[in-house]
Design a protein around this motif. Structure first.
Motif, PDB file in Angstrom:
ATOM      1  N   GLU A   1      31.707  -9.152  28.262  1.00 16.64           N
ATOM      2  CA  GLU A   1      31.393  -9.457  29.661  1.00 16.64           C
ATOM      3  C   GLU A   1      31.354 -10.963  29.893  1.00 16.64           C
ATOM      4  N   GLU A   2      31.599 -11.380  31.144  1.00 15.97           N
ATOM      5  CA  GLU A   2      31.734 -12.804  31.450  1.00 15.97           C
ATOM      6  C   GLU A   2      30.495 -13.604  31.052  1.00 15.97           C
ATOM      7  N   GLU A   3      29.314 -13.126  31.411  1.00 15.15           N
ATOM      8  CA  GLU A   3      28.108 -13.891  31.087  1.00 15.15           C
ATOM      9  C   GLU A   3      27.916 -14.026  29.585  1.00 15.15           C
ATOM     10  N   LEU A   4      28.155 -12.946  28.848  1.00 12.84           N
ATOM     11  CA  LEU A   4      28.014 -12.988  27.398  1.00 12.84           C
ATOM     12  C   LEU A   4      29.080 -13.894  26.778  1.00 12.84           C
ATOM     13  N   ARG A   5      30.271 -13.880  27.357  1.00 11.32           N
ATOM     14  CA  ARG A   5      31.331 -14.778  26.863  1.00 11.32           C
ATOM     15  C   ARG A   5      30.953 -16.237  27.079  1.00 11.32           C
ATOM     16  N   ILE A   6      30.442 -16.567  28.256  1.00  7.72           N
ATOM     17  CA  ILE A   6      30.052 -17.944  28.554  1.00  7.72           C
ATOM     18  C   ILE A   6      28.955 -18.407  27.605  1.00  7.72           C
ATOM     19  N   ARG A   7      28.001 -17.537  27.343  1.00 11.19           N
ATOM     20  CA  ARG A   7      26.906 -17.907  26.444  1.00 11.19           C
ATOM     21  C   ARG A   7      27.428 -18.219  25.035  1.00 11.19           C
ATOM     22  N   HIS A   8      28.376 -17.438  24.564  1.00 10.54           N
ATOM     23  CA  HIS A   8      28.903 -17.688  23.226  1.00 10.54           C
ATOM     24  C   HIS A   8      29.777 -18.940  23.190  1.00 10.54           C
ATOM     25  N   LEU A   9      30.473 -19.242  24.260  1.00 11.07           N
ATOM     26  CA  LEU A   9      31.217 -20.508  24.315  1.00 11.07           C
ATOM     27  C   LEU A   9      30.256 -21.687  24.323  1.00 11.07           C
ATOM     28  N   GLN A  10      29.106 -21.512  24.948  1.00 10.01           N
ATOM     29  CA  GLN A  10      28.087 -22.565  24.909  1.00 10.01           C
ATOM     30  C   GLN A  10      27.541 -22.738  23.496  1.00 10.01           C
TER      31      GLN A  10
END
Length: 416
Positions: free
Chosen positions: A141-150
């Motif tokens: 999911e987008e939010e989980l993807r963004i968190r892992h990129l962070q």
């Protein structure tokens, strides 16, 4: 730091003046000069011995009492690493979700590569750093993807890790996991392996990365299914298919790879086993993977035409440490049955798994250690050139007589 040399003179222990004081100064100066001319004592010994190399294996997803949870075998690896010159181990031992420990003399080797290394097909080439590429499952999911990129950016900025580029798979991988009813170990598959291989191929060929971290979206577990694991019992339901994913990439591309699952955070529990706690302190398992891959050794195939100079070979391994009932893996069998070189196999009785592959059943000659405390002592003795049995009461029997046998057509007999 000052060094005080104390010398007692019979009948004059408290007298430090005059000639006796001068004697102390000369003695101290002589000791310092000896240190300068000879160098440090440990280094002098090391110059005459080749490095001692040990391998530590705890198979993935088999419910190991130690190493079957969230990095709970890492303290063992740290301890062994303090005794040996080089320790070779794998992500299941060295990963602890958001936790990791930098060990300069430890080589982070994926399981499939470790098997090929033990069989003599691949060599390990130590590096200063790798260019790490990150593959993200399109099913995240987008939010989980963004968190892992962070998370990836945080490791780049705060740890200086060489994570250079990421790619999202063109199709959700659809990870599936289950427990094998025959063996009792966790396993699984991904429905779209071609999508994963295409993503890795792009990073390797267009971004010139030479190590791969994979972040797959795993199905969220029912809390009740995870309860045993959170209480320090049962098996790691994620580990088996993680190994399937990394094996696929290492076999295809022959570069270091490790996997981190993307999951929704579990609800807070007031009762949690410390061995499982590393997976509960955040929503990501990625930091330890990126840290391990950043300087993991490269894999050099024996038939690649590349020189093995500077590489570590299976013949360099002096000892192998394994759970008592997990000796049936390809790598362990290769070490134990090698024709030219057999390292000391140390089977740890306290570390039990769901498997039943003991040295006795497989005909493997092994030294049995009650626990890892004993295993470390056995390694220390072996490194020192000491028969480990000589450290035990009644551990050494009378020397054996060489029985009569035919040698080049003649009867030869030696006895003592």
């Amino acid at each position: 730091m000052s060094i005080h040399l104390c010398v007692s003179f019979p009948g004059h222990e408290r007298v430090l003046g005059g000639r006796r004081h001068s004697f102390l100064e000369k003695t101290s100066a002589s000791l310092n000069q000896w240190r300068i001319s000879c160098g440090s004592f440990p280094s002098s010994i090391t110059n005459f011995r080749r490095p001692y190399t040990s391998v530590m294996v705890v198979p993935t997803g088999v419910g190991a009492s130690i190493g079957g949870f969230a990095g709970d075998a890492l303290p063992v690896a740290r301890t062994i690493a303090s005794v040996v010159d080089c320790l070779i181990s794998h992500p299941n031992v060295l990963n602890a979700a958001m936790l990791y420990w930098p060990l300069p003399n430890v080589l982070y080797v994926e399981g499939h590569a470790l098997d090929r290394f033990a069989q003599g097909s691949w060599a390990l080439q130590p590096v200063h750093r790798n260019k790490v590429g990150l593959v993200l499952d399109a099913g995240i999911e987008e939010e989980l993807r963004i968190r892992h990129l962070q998370v990836a950016d945080a490791t780049r900025a705060s740890l200086g890790l060489p994570v250079v580029e990421y790619i999202v798979t063109d199709t959700p991988l659809q990870v599936e996991k289950w427990v094998d009813p025959r063996s009792g170990q966790s396993t699984g598959r991904i429905q779209h392996p071609d999508s994963l291989l295409r993503a890795v191929h792009t990073l390797v060929n267009h971004s010139q990365v030479n190590a791969i971290a994979v972040l797959g979206r795993f199905p969220d577990d029912d809390v009740e299914e995870m309860e045993d694991y959170r209480q320090g019992k049962g098996i790691d339901l994620l580990a088996g298919v993680e190994a399937v994913i990394s094996h696929l990439i290492v076999k295809e591309f022959q570069i270091p790879c490790a996997h981190a699952p993307a999951l929704s955070p579990l609800p807070l529990t007031l009762s949690l086993c410390p061995r499982s706690a590393a997976e509960e302190i955040g929503y990501t398992f990625l930091p330890c993977v990126l840290a391990g891959l950043s300087n993991a050794p490269q894999y050099v195939a024996k038939d690649s035409g590349t020189s093995n100079q500077g590489c570590i070979l299976a013949s360099d391994v002096d000892s192998v440490v394994i759970p008592i009932d997990a000796c049936g893996g390809e790598g362990i069998l290769a070490f134990a049955r090698g024709l030219r070189h057999k390292p000391l196999i140390i089977a740890v009785e306290e570390n039990q798994t769901v498997l039943d592959d003991t040295p006795d059943k497989l005909g493997i000659k092994a030294v049995k250690a009650s626990n890892y405390w004993e295993a470390v002592g056995i390694i220390a003795a072996h490194k020192a050139g000491v028969d480990p049995n000589s450290l035990r009461r009644n551990g050494i029997n009378n020397i054996r007589s060489f029985s009569a046998s035919h040698c080049n057509g003649y009867i030869a007999s030696n006895s003592v």
